[in-house]
Design a protein around this motif. Sequence first.
Motif, PDB file in Angstrom:
ATOM      1  N   ASN A  75       0.824  -1.211   0.000  1.00 60.60           N
ATOM      2  CA  ASN A  75       0.000   0.000   0.000  1.00 60.60           C
ATOM      3  C   ASN A  75       0.858   1.262   0.000  1.00 60.60           C
ATOM      4  OD1 ASN A  75      -2.447  -1.236  -0.133  1.00 60.60           O
ATOM      5  ND2 ASN A  75      -2.942  -1.043   2.041  1.00 60.60           N
ATOM      6  N   LYS A  76       1.947   1.263   0.812  1.00 62.68           N
ATOM      7  CA  LYS A  76       2.806   2.447   0.885  1.00 62.68           C
ATOM      8  C   LYS A  76       3.454   2.725  -0.466  1.00 62.68           C
ATOM      9  CE  LYS A  76       5.370   2.712   4.492  1.00 62.68           C
ATOM     10  NZ  LYS A  76       6.486   2.472   5.452  1.00 62.68           N
ATOM     11  N   GLU A  77       3.951   1.652  -1.099  1.00 65.97           N
ATOM     12  CA  GLU A  77       4.580   1.819  -2.418  1.00 65.97           C
ATOM     13  C   GLU A  77       3.581   2.361  -3.437  1.00 65.97           C
ATOM     14  OE1 GLU A  77       5.839  -1.023  -6.134  1.00 65.97           O
ATOM     15  OE2 GLU A  77       5.903  -1.862  -4.105  1.00 65.97           O
ATOM     16  N   PHE A  78       2.381   1.751  -3.459  1.00 66.04           N
ATOM     17  CA  PHE A  78       1.382   2.191  -4.435  1.00 66.04           C
ATOM     18  C   PHE A  78       0.949   3.637  -4.170  1.00 66.04           C
ATOM     19  CE2 PHE A  78       0.068  -2.473  -4.842  1.00 66.04           C
ATOM     20  CZ  PHE A  78       0.960  -2.673  -5.875  1.00 66.04           C
ATOM     21  N   GLY A  79       0.840   3.984  -2.869  1.00 68.76           N
ATOM     22  CA  GLY A  79       0.451   5.362  -2.546  1.00 68.76           C
ATOM     23  C   GLY A  79       1.487   6.361  -3.009  1.00 68.76           C
ATOM     24  N   ILE A  80       2.772   6.057  -2.807  1.00 73.54           N
ATOM     25  CA  ILE A  80       3.829   6.959  -3.254  1.00 73.54           C
ATOM     26  C   ILE A  80       3.827   7.083  -4.769  1.00 73.54           C
ATOM     27  CG2 ILE A  80       6.325   7.263  -3.344  1.00 73.54           C
ATOM     28  CD1 ILE A  80       6.467   5.983  -0.572  1.00 73.54           C
ATOM     29  N   ARG A  81       3.646   5.970  -5.465  1.00 73.84           N
ATOM     30  CA  ARG A  81       3.636   6.014  -6.933  1.00 73.84           C
ATOM     31  C   ARG A  81       2.450   6.811  -7.455  1.00 73.84           C
ATOM     32  NH1 ARG A  81       4.592  -0.028  -9.027  1.00 73.84           N
ATOM     33  NH2 ARG A  81       4.399   1.088 -11.023  1.00 73.84           N
ATOM     34  N   MET A  82       1.298   6.670  -6.796  1.00 73.51           N
ATOM     35  CA  MET A  82       0.143   7.470  -7.203  1.00 73.51           C
ATOM     36  C   MET A  82       0.382   8.952  -6.926  1.00 73.51           C
ATOM     37  SD  MET A  82      -2.948   4.955  -5.970  1.00 73.51           S
ATOM     38  CE  MET A  82      -4.228   6.111  -6.470  1.00 73.51           C
ATOM     39  N   ALA A  83       1.082   9.253  -5.818  1.00 71.95           N
ATOM     40  CA  ALA A  83       1.396  10.650  -5.534  1.00 71.95           C
ATOM     41  C   ALA A  83       2.345  11.229  -6.565  1.00 71.95           C
ATOM     42  CB  ALA A  83       2.011  10.753  -4.128  1.00 71.95           C
ATOM     43  N   LEU A  84       3.181  10.364  -7.145  1.00 70.87           N
ATOM     44  CA  LEU A  84       4.116  10.811  -8.180  1.00 70.87           C
ATOM     45  C   LEU A  84       3.495  10.815  -9.567  1.00 70.87           C
ATOM     46  CD1 LEU A  84       7.354   8.993  -6.968  1.00 70.87           C
ATOM     47  CD2 LEU A  84       6.768  11.414  -6.718  1.00 70.87           C
ATOM     48  N   GLY A  85       2.195  10.473  -9.689  1.00 74.70           N
ATOM     49  CA  GLY A  85       1.513  10.598 -10.969  1.00 74.70           C
ATOM     50  C   GLY A  85       1.028   9.310 -11.594  1.00 74.70           C
ATOM     51  N   ALA A  86       1.281   8.171 -10.957  1.00 79.45           N
ATOM     52  CA  ALA A  86       0.813   6.908 -11.533  1.00 79.45           C
ATOM     53  C   ALA A  86      -0.709   6.832 -11.454  1.00 79.45           C
ATOM     54  CB  ALA A  86       1.431   5.732 -10.789  1.00 79.45           C
ATOM     55  N   GLN A  87      -1.310   6.291 -12.501  1.00 83.45           N
ATOM     56  CA  GLN A  87      -2.758   6.153 -12.546  1.00 83.45           C
ATOM     57  C   GLN A  87      -3.186   4.866 -11.844  1.00 83.45           C
ATOM     58  OE1 GLN A  87      -4.942   8.418 -13.744  1.00 83.45           O
ATOM     59  NE2 GLN A  87      -3.119   9.743 -14.062  1.00 83.45           N
ATOM     60  N   PRO A  88      -4.325   4.908 -11.101  1.00 82.29           N
ATOM     61  CA  PRO A  88      -4.807   3.676 -10.444  1.00 82.29           C
ATOM     62  C   PRO A  88      -5.019   2.532 -11.423  1.00 82.29           C
ATOM     63  CG  PRO A  88      -5.971   5.597  -9.600  1.00 82.29           C
ATOM     64  CD  PRO A  88      -5.156   6.075 -10.766  1.00 82.29           C
ATOM     65  N   LYS A  89      -5.490   2.874 -12.644  1.00 86.12           N
ATOM     66  CA  LYS A  89      -5.718   1.820 -13.637  1.00 86.12           C
ATOM     67  C   LYS A  89      -4.425   1.123 -14.006  1.00 86.12           C
ATOM     68  CE  LYS A  89      -7.692   1.051 -18.216  1.00 86.12           C
ATOM     69  NZ  LYS A  89      -8.335   1.686 -19.404  1.00 86.12           N
ATOM     70  N   THR A  90      -3.331   1.904 -14.103  1.00 87.45           N
ATOM     71  CA  THR A  90      -2.028   1.317 -14.436  1.00 87.45           C
ATOM     72  C   THR A  90      -1.560   0.372 -13.332  1.00 87.45           C
ATOM     73  OG1 THR A  90      -1.459   3.313 -15.666  1.00 87.45           O
ATOM     74  CG2 THR A  90       0.354   1.853 -15.027  1.00 87.45           C
ATOM     75  N   LEU A  91      -1.723   0.799 -12.089  1.00 89.04           N
ATOM     76  CA  LEU A  91      -1.317  -0.057 -10.969  1.00 89.04           C
ATOM     77  C   LEU A  91      -2.177  -1.313 -10.898  1.00 89.04           C
ATOM     78  CD1 LEU A  91      -0.725   2.635  -8.202  1.00 89.04           C
ATOM     79  CD2 LEU A  91       0.961   1.548  -9.681  1.00 89.04           C
ATOM     80  N   LEU A  92      -3.488  -1.153 -11.174  1.00 89.73           N
ATOM     81  CA  LEU A  92      -4.379  -2.313 -11.159  1.00 89.73           C
ATOM     82  C   LEU A  92      -3.966  -3.328 -12.213  1.00 89.73           C
ATOM     83  CD1 LEU A  92      -6.946  -3.733 -10.150  1.00 89.73           C
ATOM     84  CD2 LEU A  92      -8.238  -2.376 -11.814  1.00 89.73           C
ATOM     85  N   ASN A  93      -3.658  -2.846 -13.423  1.00 86.51           N
ATOM     86  CA  ASN A  93      -3.223  -3.763 -14.486  1.00 86.51           C
ATOM     87  C   ASN A  93      -1.919  -4.454 -14.114  1.00 86.51           C
ATOM     88  OD1 ASN A  93      -5.416  -3.125 -16.080  1.00 86.51           O
ATOM     89  ND2 ASN A  93      -4.347  -1.479 -17.177  1.00 86.51           N
ATOM     90  N   GLN A  94      -1.040  -3.731 -13.430  1.00 86.90           N
ATOM     91  CA  GLN A  94       0.229  -4.333 -13.024  1.00 86.90           C
ATOM     92  C   GLN A  94      -0.007  -5.453 -12.022  1.00 86.90           C
ATOM     93  OE1 GLN A  94       2.931  -1.587 -11.241  1.00 86.90           O
ATOM     94  NE2 GLN A  94       4.463  -3.137 -10.735  1.00 86.90           N
TER      95      GLN A  94
END
Length: 877
Positions: free
Chosen positions: A782-801
């Motif tokens: 969760n911490k990693e995903f939150g930081i990546r989203m704060a840096l501009g990653a889209q939730p859809k991209t993380l979900l696909n990953q």
Amino acid sequence: MIARIRSLLVRLGNLFRRTAQNQDLNEELQSHLDMQMDEFMQQGMSQQEAYRKARLKLGHPAPIKEACRDQQRFPLFDSLLQDFRFSLRFWKQRPLLVLAATVTLALAIGMNVAIFSTIDSILLTSIPYPDSERLVLISLLDESPRNESVTRSRLGNTELLEFWQQENKTMSGMAGYSAWMTTVGSGGDPERIYTALTTPDFFPLLGIQPLMGRFFSPEESRPGSNQVVILGHHYWQGRFGGDPDILHQKITLEGKPYQVVGIMPADFKPYVPGLGRNIGLFFPITEISGSLAKSPIINVIGKLREGTSLPQAQDELRALSGNYTGNRERLPEKFDVRVFPLHEELYGSYRPLLMIFLGCSSCILLIGCINLMNVILAQLTGRTKELAMRAALGAKRIRLIQQMLMECFVLVLPGALLGILVAAGLVHLMVTLYPLQLPRIDELKWSGNNFWFLTGCVLFSSIMIGLFPAWKLTRDHVADVHHISQSPTRSQNRTGAFFLAVQTALALVILSSATLLIRSFQELRMTDPGYRKEGILTSQVSLPEKSYPTPESHAMFADQIQKRLASIPGVHSAAITNSMPLVFNLLLSVDVQIPDSPYKEKQRIGTRAVSKDFNHTFGMPLISGRFLNEQDEKSLESVVVNQQFARKYFGDASPLGKQLLFGEKSKTIVGVLRDIRNMKLQWEAKPEIYIPFAAYPSSMIDIAIYTDGNPASLTPAVRAELRQIDSSLALSQISTIDRNLNDQVMQWSFRAWILGLFAMLAIALAAIGIYGVTAYMVRLRNKEFGIRMALGAQPKTLLNQVLRYGMLAPMAGVIAGIPLALFTGKWLESMLYGIEPFDPVTYTSVSVILLAIALLGILIPSFRVTRINPAETLRAE
């Protein structure tokens, strides 16, 4: 010896009590003792002197001395007890995990114990006769030129058996037996019961003693001797109320008086092929009525002499048979003798099915253990600091592994205890739903083998769940406990993915095997037997030799009963035959010469004697020509053949009008009837001939009645009509055509039901495992995903990953599981019908189903990624 054991138990009890009372105090004192010893040893004292002074300084020498002495005597025991108490406290804080583990292991271990108990009862437990390992069954292999395939058969007469008994040197005893049915009583309410015909040596050979009276004497087994009978215990209790005065009295059997000379013991069960458990009466072998009286077909069992092997006995009997010059009537023209172990002959055919069951249940246990192991692995990041601190304080690696294994043992133990109840319930369910599908299943009982198997399951599960996580955790000793990562490492992710792939592969094997058997069961149920599937009542009447001594009397009775049954209100038609399809299906083997066919020699062909309404009663369509009529029943010059007969002997030419030679008599083919399934529903039809019943009348008369309503409701009317003809006759083997067909598929249903249960549990456990590991991985990242989203990653991209990463393991498991499933399918080939073991539709559909379930298990926790709040994540950082 008993006194020593009692003394040891007292000492162990005292040790437990002292350890429980002084555990906390001893630990504290031991800690103070160690500190004082270190101070004295730093002053230059030896270890022994430092220990003595430290003990005296503390002022508590007795408890410390006692604790130290006990630890020196039982160090492993003390450490295991300490780990056990810690494990109880540890799992007490995690009730939901304990509950999930208990349910999972109870189902998995319970299934394994139930299947092993069945295997133990059938394959591992010897037959309860003295020296049963030396009991053998002796059979003939029919190698006659006219026999299309080499088949096993029983003896056709007793003279060869007597010759063997007199001349052989390798057997300590030989005996013959045969199954039969007998009419008991006359006048008021006769009944047909199962009986057995035996030689005088049968019961002594098995080591059986009568409850009352005696067994047959050799003189009573000769034709024309006194008519005697032995009562089975359950029949004696049910029919005569256990009256001991019945001994030496006479009862009426087949219209003749028989003297009761013995009562069988209550625990006697005939563990021999061909005899059921509900045998009510035992006769001498010469008492078979009807046309088989002079040369009965019998089974032969023997007991090897000590030190004699099966090949030696077989070679001797083979040589003796070659020198036999006596009566060869009812023996094959050319035959070989084979000797088989009795236990293997009874239960060997069940071994492949039981091994399949055991293999699938073992896979279930393995999947369940992998699930729990993944849970333990998932907890590594949470417990790394705790166990690293223990290591830093001096705990050895083996000590940490021992502790984790004890934790897993405590986790497994409740599931194992509950698994005993699950095993008992599963066995009870099998006995209730399918009581006749596995032999001796009603004799299952808890034995030492079951206890050791359960213990093995507990130890295997504990080691399987805890050993790898413990080894992985303690592989590297952590020096600084403050720099331990709380995020999953790449190694941990790979490990979890590997075990998810293993789960998927095992689930694929079980699901594909179950699918093959379920589809086979469905194919068999859909198989057209060639006649009506409902609306037919079937039964049998046996004519006693005393009242109906000639074939003409048999034919006259058959004609009379057929006409009376056809006149019952609601009956469309009634038929008579000597061989009811799928029930009493032993066709007459008749030598027939076919002049107009390419086969010039006589052919041995199955022949069914029937009445004129046989095809109408069963709804069997004609392919060409006509069926037998009243004129044919009088002239006996016409026959009907089936499609297989016409195809084999006449090819594309029409067989109508062709002649068949039955010895010197010529008969004309007047019709071709559709093929029917006769012996087994899964067996293809063979060439058959239908001939008027009067041409081959039999004392065993099979009856079929067709009606639009419920056929079973006609039973009282049929009994009444039979009573009007002859009140001494009994109606037996009453059934319906749909029940007969269901009996044919019962074993297939049993296989499909068991493996279907395994498959459902395997899919559920695999789905839970995939969901659990994915959910835990997402939570830790969760911490990693939150930081990546704060840096501009889209939730859809993380979900696909997450989805791509999560599906790699199930896809690898499917790829790895397909070869294993194909191998298992090849092993199942003999149990399949209408389905190839390498059926692509089955394996494709199973793979798609597993991948869909895996996707669903990954998709549900993956959506949590889209609900992560980056601001909260950064604020926490």
